[in-house]
Scaffold this motif. Structure first.
Motif, PDB file in Angstrom:
ATOM      1  N   SER A  91       0.850  -1.185   0.000  1.00 13.27           N
ATOM      2  CA  SER A  91       0.000   0.000   0.000  1.00 13.27           C
ATOM      3  C   SER A  91       0.880   1.226   0.000  1.00 13.27           C
ATOM      4  CB  SER A  91      -0.920   0.011   1.219  1.00 13.27           C
ATOM      5  OG  SER A  91      -0.158   0.162   2.400  1.00 13.27           O
ATOM      6  N   GLY A  92       0.376   2.263  -0.575  1.00 13.42           N
ATOM      7  CA  GLY A  92       1.130   3.504  -0.607  1.00 13.42           C
ATOM      8  C   GLY A  92       0.224   4.643  -0.203  1.00 13.42           C
ATOM      9  N   PRO A  93       0.812   5.783   0.051  1.00 16.69           N
ATOM     10  CA  PRO A  93      -0.008   6.925   0.443  1.00 16.69           C
ATOM     11  C   PRO A  93      -0.807   7.456  -0.740  1.00 16.69           C
ATOM     12  CG  PRO A  93       2.257   7.600   0.118  1.00 16.69           C
ATOM     13  CD  PRO A  93       2.226   6.108  -0.036  1.00 16.69           C
ATOM     14  N   SER A  94      -1.931   8.060  -0.430  1.00 14.03           N
ATOM     15  CA  SER A  94      -2.698   8.725  -1.490  1.00 14.03           C
ATOM     16  C   SER A  94      -1.935   9.980  -1.894  1.00 14.03           C
ATOM     17  CB  SER A  94      -4.090   9.098  -0.978  1.00 14.03           C
ATOM     18  OG  SER A  94      -3.980  10.114   0.017  1.00 14.03           O
ATOM     19  N   LEU A 126       1.384  14.605  -0.386  1.00  9.60           N
ATOM     20  CA  LEU A 126       1.585  16.053  -0.388  1.00  9.60           C
ATOM     21  C   LEU A 126       1.576  16.607   1.033  1.00  9.60           C
ATOM     22  CD1 LEU A 126       2.064  18.564  -2.026  1.00  9.60           C
ATOM     23  CD2 LEU A 126      -0.401  18.790  -2.325  1.00  9.60           C
ATOM     24  N   ALA A 127       0.679  16.109   1.874  1.00  7.17           N
ATOM     25  CA  ALA A 127       0.628  16.568   3.275  1.00  7.17           C
ATOM     26  C   ALA A 127       1.922  16.212   3.998  1.00  7.17           C
ATOM     27  CB  ALA A 127      -0.573  15.957   3.994  1.00  7.17           C
ATOM     28  N   GLY A 128       2.413  15.006   3.769  1.00  3.63           N
ATOM     29  CA  GLY A 128       3.664  14.582   4.400  1.00  3.63           C
ATOM     30  C   GLY A 128       4.843  15.420   3.951  1.00  3.63           C
ATOM     31  N   HIS A 130      12.793  14.644  -7.005  1.00  3.81           N
ATOM     32  CA  HIS A 130      12.164  15.736  -7.762  1.00  3.81           C
ATOM     33  C   HIS A 130      10.882  16.199  -7.081  1.00  3.81           C
ATOM     34  CE1 HIS A 130      14.744  16.080 -11.258  1.00  3.81           C
ATOM     35  NE2 HIS A 130      14.774  14.770 -11.346  1.00  3.81           N
ATOM     36  N   LEU A 131      10.106  15.258  -6.577  1.00  3.35           N
ATOM     37  CA  LEU A 131       8.862  15.605  -5.893  1.00  3.35           C
ATOM     38  C   LEU A 131       9.146  16.436  -4.641  1.00  3.35           C
ATOM     39  CD1 LEU A 131       5.793  15.302  -5.867  1.00  3.35           C
ATOM     40  CD2 LEU A 131       6.099  13.163  -4.616  1.00  3.35           C
ATOM     41  N   ALA A 132      10.126  16.018  -3.860  1.00  2.00           N
ATOM     42  CA  ALA A 132      10.481  16.771  -2.658  1.00  2.00           C
ATOM     43  C   ALA A 132      10.949  18.180  -3.022  1.00  2.00           C
ATOM     44  CB  ALA A 132      11.564  16.033  -1.870  1.00  2.00           C
ATOM     45  N   LEU A 133      11.826  18.276  -4.000  1.00  2.00           N
ATOM     46  CA  LEU A 133      12.342  19.585  -4.387  1.00  2.00           C
ATOM     47  C   LEU A 133      11.254  20.474  -4.979  1.00  2.00           C
ATOM     48  CD1 LEU A 133      15.807  18.586  -5.879  1.00  2.00           C
ATOM     49  CD2 LEU A 133      15.301  19.458  -3.598  1.00  2.00           C
ATOM     50  N   SER A 134      10.286  19.865  -5.663  1.00  2.00           N
ATOM     51  CA  SER A 134       9.199  20.672  -6.241  1.00  2.00           C
ATOM     52  C   SER A 134       8.293  21.249  -5.160  1.00  2.00           C
ATOM     53  CB  SER A 134       8.383  19.850  -7.238  1.00  2.00           C
ATOM     54  OG  SER A 134       7.608  18.885  -6.574  1.00  2.00           O
ATOM     55  N   THR A 135       8.349  20.695  -3.959  1.00  2.00           N
ATOM     56  CA  THR A 135       7.582  21.245  -2.838  1.00  2.00           C
ATOM     57  C   THR A 135       8.514  21.985  -1.864  1.00  2.00           C
ATOM     58  OG1 THR A 135       7.727  19.130  -1.646  1.00  2.00           O
ATOM     59  CG2 THR A 135       5.763  19.503  -2.983  1.00  2.00           C
ATOM     60  N   ASN A 136       9.727  22.305  -2.343  1.00  2.00           N
ATOM     61  CA  ASN A 136      10.730  23.049  -1.569  1.00  2.00           C
ATOM     62  C   ASN A 136      11.189  22.339  -0.303  1.00  2.00           C
ATOM     63  OD1 ASN A 136      10.986  25.276  -3.320  1.00  2.00           O
ATOM     64  ND2 ASN A 136       9.028  26.037  -2.573  1.00  2.00           N
TER      65      ASN A 136
END
Length: 121
Positions: free
Chosen positions: A19-22, A27-29, A50-56
């Motif tokens: 299972s993975g997060p929605s 995004l909340a995490g 890339h996902l982490a960096l795109s959310t700064n």
């Protein structure tokens, strides 16, 4: 490494196998994160970085060909011992872990202009 994380008040959660997060949970995490660790040493391209960096969210990782093109050299370590030292140093005094490259800045400018044009039509 786990003890160092706990000493610095880092909470780590594991999601059950299969299972993975929605998207919303992910995004909340990330939005609540102070740092993402990328503790893998053979990666060609990392969507999670890339996902982490795109959310700064700053990222620390192991030196590898794929990671080398994403985060700054001072944000990578060659082995677990040096990664632990890097993590300790980051907790003492955080620094920017990546610098947008010219191609990324060009793409962002291009997308901003498209947005402006679309909004004005």
């Amino acid at each position: 490494m786990a003890a160092l994380l706990e000493e610095n008040g880092v909470i780590c959660e594991h999601i059950g196998a299969g299972s993975g997060p929605s998207d919303e949970e992910l995004l909340a995490g990330l939005s609540a994160a102070d740092l993402m660790m990328a503790p893998y040493n053979s990666v060609t391209e990392s969507g999670s970085i890339h996902l982490a960096l795109s959310t700064n969210v700053p990222v620390l990782g192991y030196e590898s060909e794929g990671v080398r093109h994403i985060i700054n050299a001072d944000s990578m370590a060659p082995n677990a011992e040096r990664f632990g030292k890097l993590l300790s140093r980051y907790f003492e005094k955080p620094w920017p872990t990546f610098t947008p490259q010219a191609i990324n800045l060009h793409q962002k400018c291009k997308m901003d202009w498209f947005r402006i044009l679309n909004e004005s039509i």
